[in-house]
Scaffold this motif. Structure first.
Motif, mmCIF file in Angstrom:
data_model
loop_
_atom_site.group_PDB
_atom_site.id
_atom_site.type_symbol
_atom_site.label_atom_id
_atom_site.label_comp_id
_atom_site.label_asym_id
_atom_site.label_seq_id
_atom_site.Cartn_x
_atom_site.Cartn_y
_atom_site.Cartn_z
ATOM 1 N N LYS A 174 -0.308 20.371 -13.382
ATOM 2 C CA LYS A 174 -0.395 19.793 -12.665
ATOM 3 C C LYS A 174 -1.165 19.598 -11.264
ATOM 4 C CE LYS A 174 1.827 19.953 -8.212
ATOM 5 N NZ LYS A 174 3.349 18.986 -8.065
ATOM 6 N N LEU A 175 -2.714 19.372 -11.504
ATOM 7 C CA LEU A 175 -3.733 19.087 -11.686
ATOM 8 C C LEU A 175 -3.428 17.201 -11.450
ATOM 9 C CD1 LEU A 175 -7.926 20.506 -11.644
ATOM 10 C CD2 LEU A 175 -6.078 20.144 -9.307
ATOM 11 N N GLY A 176 -3.208 17.167 -13.145
ATOM 12 C CA GLY A 176 -3.082 15.787 -12.693
ATOM 13 C C GLY A 176 -1.356 15.163 -12.851
ATOM 14 N N ASN A 178 1.059 14.370 -11.186
ATOM 15 C CA ASN A 178 1.910 13.678 -9.794
ATOM 16 C C ASN A 178 3.046 12.959 -10.266
ATOM 17 O OD1 ASN A 178 0.732 15.592 -7.814
ATOM 18 N ND2 ASN A 178 -0.533 14.069 -6.985
#
Lengths: 278, 132
Positions: A174-176, A178
């Motif tokens: 999820k951190l990268g 989007n």
């Protein structure tokens, strides 16, 4: 190609009456194909492997470490083949900025953290820093790439002529991600997982738990499922079970994903289970 | 399809949250991403342009004292910051994709990833003058 789970738990070995089904040992998976054995990570599960008959007929081992967090290396010093001079063992792992692989491992495998030093191992040792594309171990092709997790962390894809297994035990997609719906080029680990016959992937949290643990380096069941679906994976194994998740809780978390979608079947990684691909 | 290195993915994630105009340039000089504040300076929305190949944005920069001689991207810090592994900055005139001339301060930070892999450059823009 047969892979087997020797450790499925994340963070810390967890043994009690509530971890009997899916297991309490930390990350370790073997891949065996036509006389070649590849070991993925050296969590406490590698001790169970070392004590089993499974390794009896091998004298060459290839240990691929994803990263240096303790739950992925804590079993290394208990892998008995290190102490037999007839064995040849290659350890692969991520290149870091400051130290090479052997220096990093020596920090753990030396006093005061561990009584035995790497130089006391009797087996013939070799250390290989990664990532690298198309590394060959016998007839197996092994791709590696960095993925999103605190500290240098690799994912692996192991392929023979007919099937492929992807192993990403620790990753916070999820951190990268989007951009997951916009372009798969911007999704960490995507090319390792694309069209894999099986994907073993971090699913430490429920969606609610993830909200309190953003940045800790792990994914939720939903994020991992979406990733596998987008990557057109055939079988997904939710892995790196949270130490707080009981067998019953894990089954509850799996439930929404048991309906087959886009040819994707989802399972909970289960210690002691062997799966044959091909 | 090969995904971008994780260093690019995380850099883009940061850029999306920033009000500072930022572009990410790969090893070959291709702009692979720029954020919304940078759209004004470049004169195109990223959703419309997508990635911009080196040859599409080459010759859009020139020195203040000589607007008649466009510079190649290779002569400004985008590439040399990476090849020399140092942070470089410079002030240039730039003709954007709407053909507007503007003076921009450019700061280029090399992206040298884990294992010392030379990947690309993060470019910060600071608009200092606009002609129209």
């Amino acid at each position: 190609m047969i892979f087997r789970f020797w450790g499925t738990r994340g963070s810390i070995p967890t043994f009690n009456e509530n971890t009997q089904t899916f297991g309490g040992n930390t990350s370790c998976v073997t891949v065996v194909d036509n006389g070649i054995m590849v070991i993925l990570d050296a969590g406490s599960g590698i001790k169970i492997l070392a004590d089993s008959n499974y390794i009896k007929f091998y004298d060459e081992f290839h240990i691929f470490l994803t990263h240096m967090h303790f739950d992925h290396i804590q079993g290394l010093g208990f892998f008995n083949p290190f102490f037999d001079p007839k064995n040849k063992i290659t350890i692969y792992g991520p290149a870091a900025n400051s130290d090479d692989l052997i220096k990093t491992l020596t920090k753990y495998l030396s006093p005061p953290l561990f009584p035995v030093r790497i130089r006391d191992f009797k087996a013939e040792l070799q250390f290989v820093s990664l990532p690298r594309r198309n590394l060959k171990v016998g007839h197996l092709s092994i791709d590696s790439d960095f993925v999103i997790h605190p500290g240098p962390t690799l994912g692996y894809r192991i392929s023979n002529q007919v099937s492929s297994l992807t192993y990403i035990p620790d990753q916070e997609i999820k951190l990268g991600a989007n951009h997951i719906a916009k372009s798969n080029e911007w999704v960490s680990g995507f090319s390792l997982a694309q069209n894999a016959d099986a994907l073993i992937h971090d699913a430490q949290y429920s969606s609610e738990e993830y909200l309190d643990k953003i940045g800790w380096g792990h994914s939720s069941f939903q994020q991992t499922f979406d990733f596998a679906k987008t990557a057109n994976v055939k079988r997904l194994y939710f892995f790196h079970h949270d130490p707080m998740h009981t067998d019953q809780r894990l089954q509850e978390l799996l439930l929404p994903f048991t309906v087959q979608e886009n040819n994707l079947k989802s399972y909970l990684a289960t210690e002691g289970e062997s799966i044959e691909l091909d | 399809m090969a995904n971008y290195p994780v260093e690019f993915i995380l850099a883009r994630q940061l850029a999306e949250y920033m009000s500072t105009p930022i572009a990410i340039v790969d090893y070959d000089g291709k702009i692979i991403y720029y954020n919304e504040p940078a759209e004004y300076i470049l004169g195109k929305k990223f959703n419309e342009s997508g990635e911009i190949e080196y040859r599409e944005w080459d010759n859009r920069f020139y020195l203040e004292h000589d607007r008649s001689a466009p510079m190649q991207v290779l002569d400004i810090p985008f590439i040399s910051a990476l090849s020399n592994r140092i942070i470089l900055q410079g002030e240039y005139w730039m003709r954007n994709f709407e053909e507007v001339d503007q003076k921009v301060l450019i700061i280029c930070v090399p992206i040298v990833g884990m294992g010392h892999r030379e990947l690309g450059t993060i470019v910060y823009f600071n608009l200092t003058q606009r002609t129209s």
